[in-house]
Design an enzyme around this catalytic site. Structure first.
Site, PDB file in Angstrom:
ATOM      1  N   CYS A 110      -4.330  -1.178  -2.123  1.00  0.00           N
ATOM      2  CA  CYS A 110      -4.349   0.255  -2.402  1.00  0.00           C
ATOM      3  C   CYS A 110      -5.145   0.427  -3.683  1.00  0.00           C
ATOM      4  O   CYS A 110      -4.826  -0.200  -4.704  1.00  0.00           O
ATOM      5  CB  CYS A 110      -2.920   0.756  -2.579  1.00  0.00           C
ATOM      6  SG  CYS A 110      -2.778   2.461  -3.178  1.00  0.00           S
ATOM      7  N   ASP A 118       0.853  -1.191   0.000  1.00  0.00           N
ATOM      8  CA  ASP A 118       0.000   0.000   0.000  1.00  0.00           C
ATOM      9  C   ASP A 118       0.886   1.237   0.000  1.00  0.00           C
ATOM     10  O   ASP A 118       2.067   1.166   0.340  1.00  0.00           O
ATOM     11  CB  ASP A 118      -0.927   0.010   1.225  1.00  0.00           C
ATOM     12  CG  ASP A 118      -1.851   1.219   1.240  1.00  0.00           C
ATOM     13  OD1 ASP A 118      -2.503   1.483   0.216  1.00  0.00           O
ATOM     14  OD2 ASP A 118      -1.922   1.920   2.269  1.00  0.00           O
ATOM     15  N   SER A 119       0.283   2.371  -0.338  1.00  0.00           N
ATOM     16  CA  SER A 119       1.029   3.629  -0.315  1.00  0.00           C
ATOM     17  C   SER A 119       1.365   4.070   1.099  1.00  0.00           C
ATOM     18  O   SER A 119       2.210   4.953   1.296  1.00  0.00           O
ATOM     19  CB  SER A 119       0.221   4.732  -1.010  1.00  0.00           C
ATOM     20  OG  SER A 119      -0.996   4.959  -0.305  1.00  0.00           O
TER      21      SER A 119
END
Length: 266
Positions: A72, A9-10
């Site tokens: 994400c 994920d970011s």
């Protein structure tokens, strides 16, 4: 030796998916990488997001994961199909599961999507929703301030309430009955979003549906782990380990977790 499910994920948002997976699959081991140093991904162009997503993917693949969850929405929209085509392990994103959950919940086929600028501009959710039900009407709304509120750990604060109220005001005049949290950071704001939208609007956390898909895919590929072997979850971040740990411990209820700092890219 246990093989882990990899999550990328970011930032910390994908932990909302991890929590649901661990509820459903308590014997599974998790490796999680949050690219908090380069978060948010939403305002970045698709090519850059795809490159970052591949960097995270390769980092976890090198550590022997048996499955990859792109936790994400922005990264899913930018890179899912390319990564799925090129890896020899199961790869899933969060957009299709979230869309299916919303279509189950809606009564009037009018669905709102809250997302980053990148996810909204990609049209990934309207495409997925209309691919499953052509009659559905979709209102998409970019909420760029939500990610920074979550990443800073302010997701239970008065600031969060103010940001949610200001951001979601355009949806109050619509007749949607279902809202998709089209960014995995947003479930940390779910109680505030639900309170603002009111009882008549179902708020969909795609993480729950994604966890069910993880379980089904692992079963299909004969990769489910039901052994009592020791579990060693690993968490990696490109940013502050302390901020990551504070949020992760609260969200996952893991008081003794360790977080490793890594570098990606140049």
């Amino acid at each position: 030796m246990k093989q882990a499910i990899g999550f990328i994920d970011s930032g910390v948002g994908g932990l909302t998916v991890v929590r649901e997976v661990l509820k459903q699959l308590p014997h599974e081991q998790v490796y999680y990488l949050g690219d908090t140093a380069r978060c948010p991904y939403g305002p970045r162009d698709k090519e850059e997001v795809a490159r970052f997503t591949w960097e995270m993917t390769n980092f976890l693949v090198d550590r022997g994961i048996k499955m990859l969850v792109i936790a994400c929405n922005t990264a899913t929209a930018a890179a899912l199909y390319d990564i799925r085509e090129k890896l020899d392990i199961p790869v899933i994103g969060v957009i299709q599961p979230g869309s299916r959950a919303a279509l189950k919940a809606t009564r009037n086929n009018k669905i709102g999507v809250l997302g980053t600028l990148g996810t909204v501009e990609s049209m990934a959710y309207p495409t997925a929703l209309k691919g499953l039900n052509r009659r559905v009407e979709v209102d998409s709304l970019a909420c760029p301030k939500f990610v920074s509120v979550v990443e800073s750990g302010e997701y239970k604060s008065a600031i969060a309430k103010k940001v949610v109220a200001e951001s979601l005001l355009p949806l109050k005049s619509t007749n949607i009955d279902t809202v998709i949290l089209g960014c995995t950071h947003y479930p940390l704001l779910k109680p505030i979003i639900e309170n603002f939208m009111g009882d008549g609007v179902a708020v969909i956390n795609s993480g729950e549906e994604t966890a069910s898909e993880v379980s089904a895919l692992l079963d299909y590929h004969n990769l489910l782990d039901a052994t009592d072997e020791e579990i060693e979850h690993r968490f990696f971040t490109t940013g502050s380990t302390q901020i990551f740990k504070d949020i992760a411990k609260d969200w996952l209820n893991m008081p003794d977790m360790t977080v490793e700092h890594i570098k990606l890219g140049k």
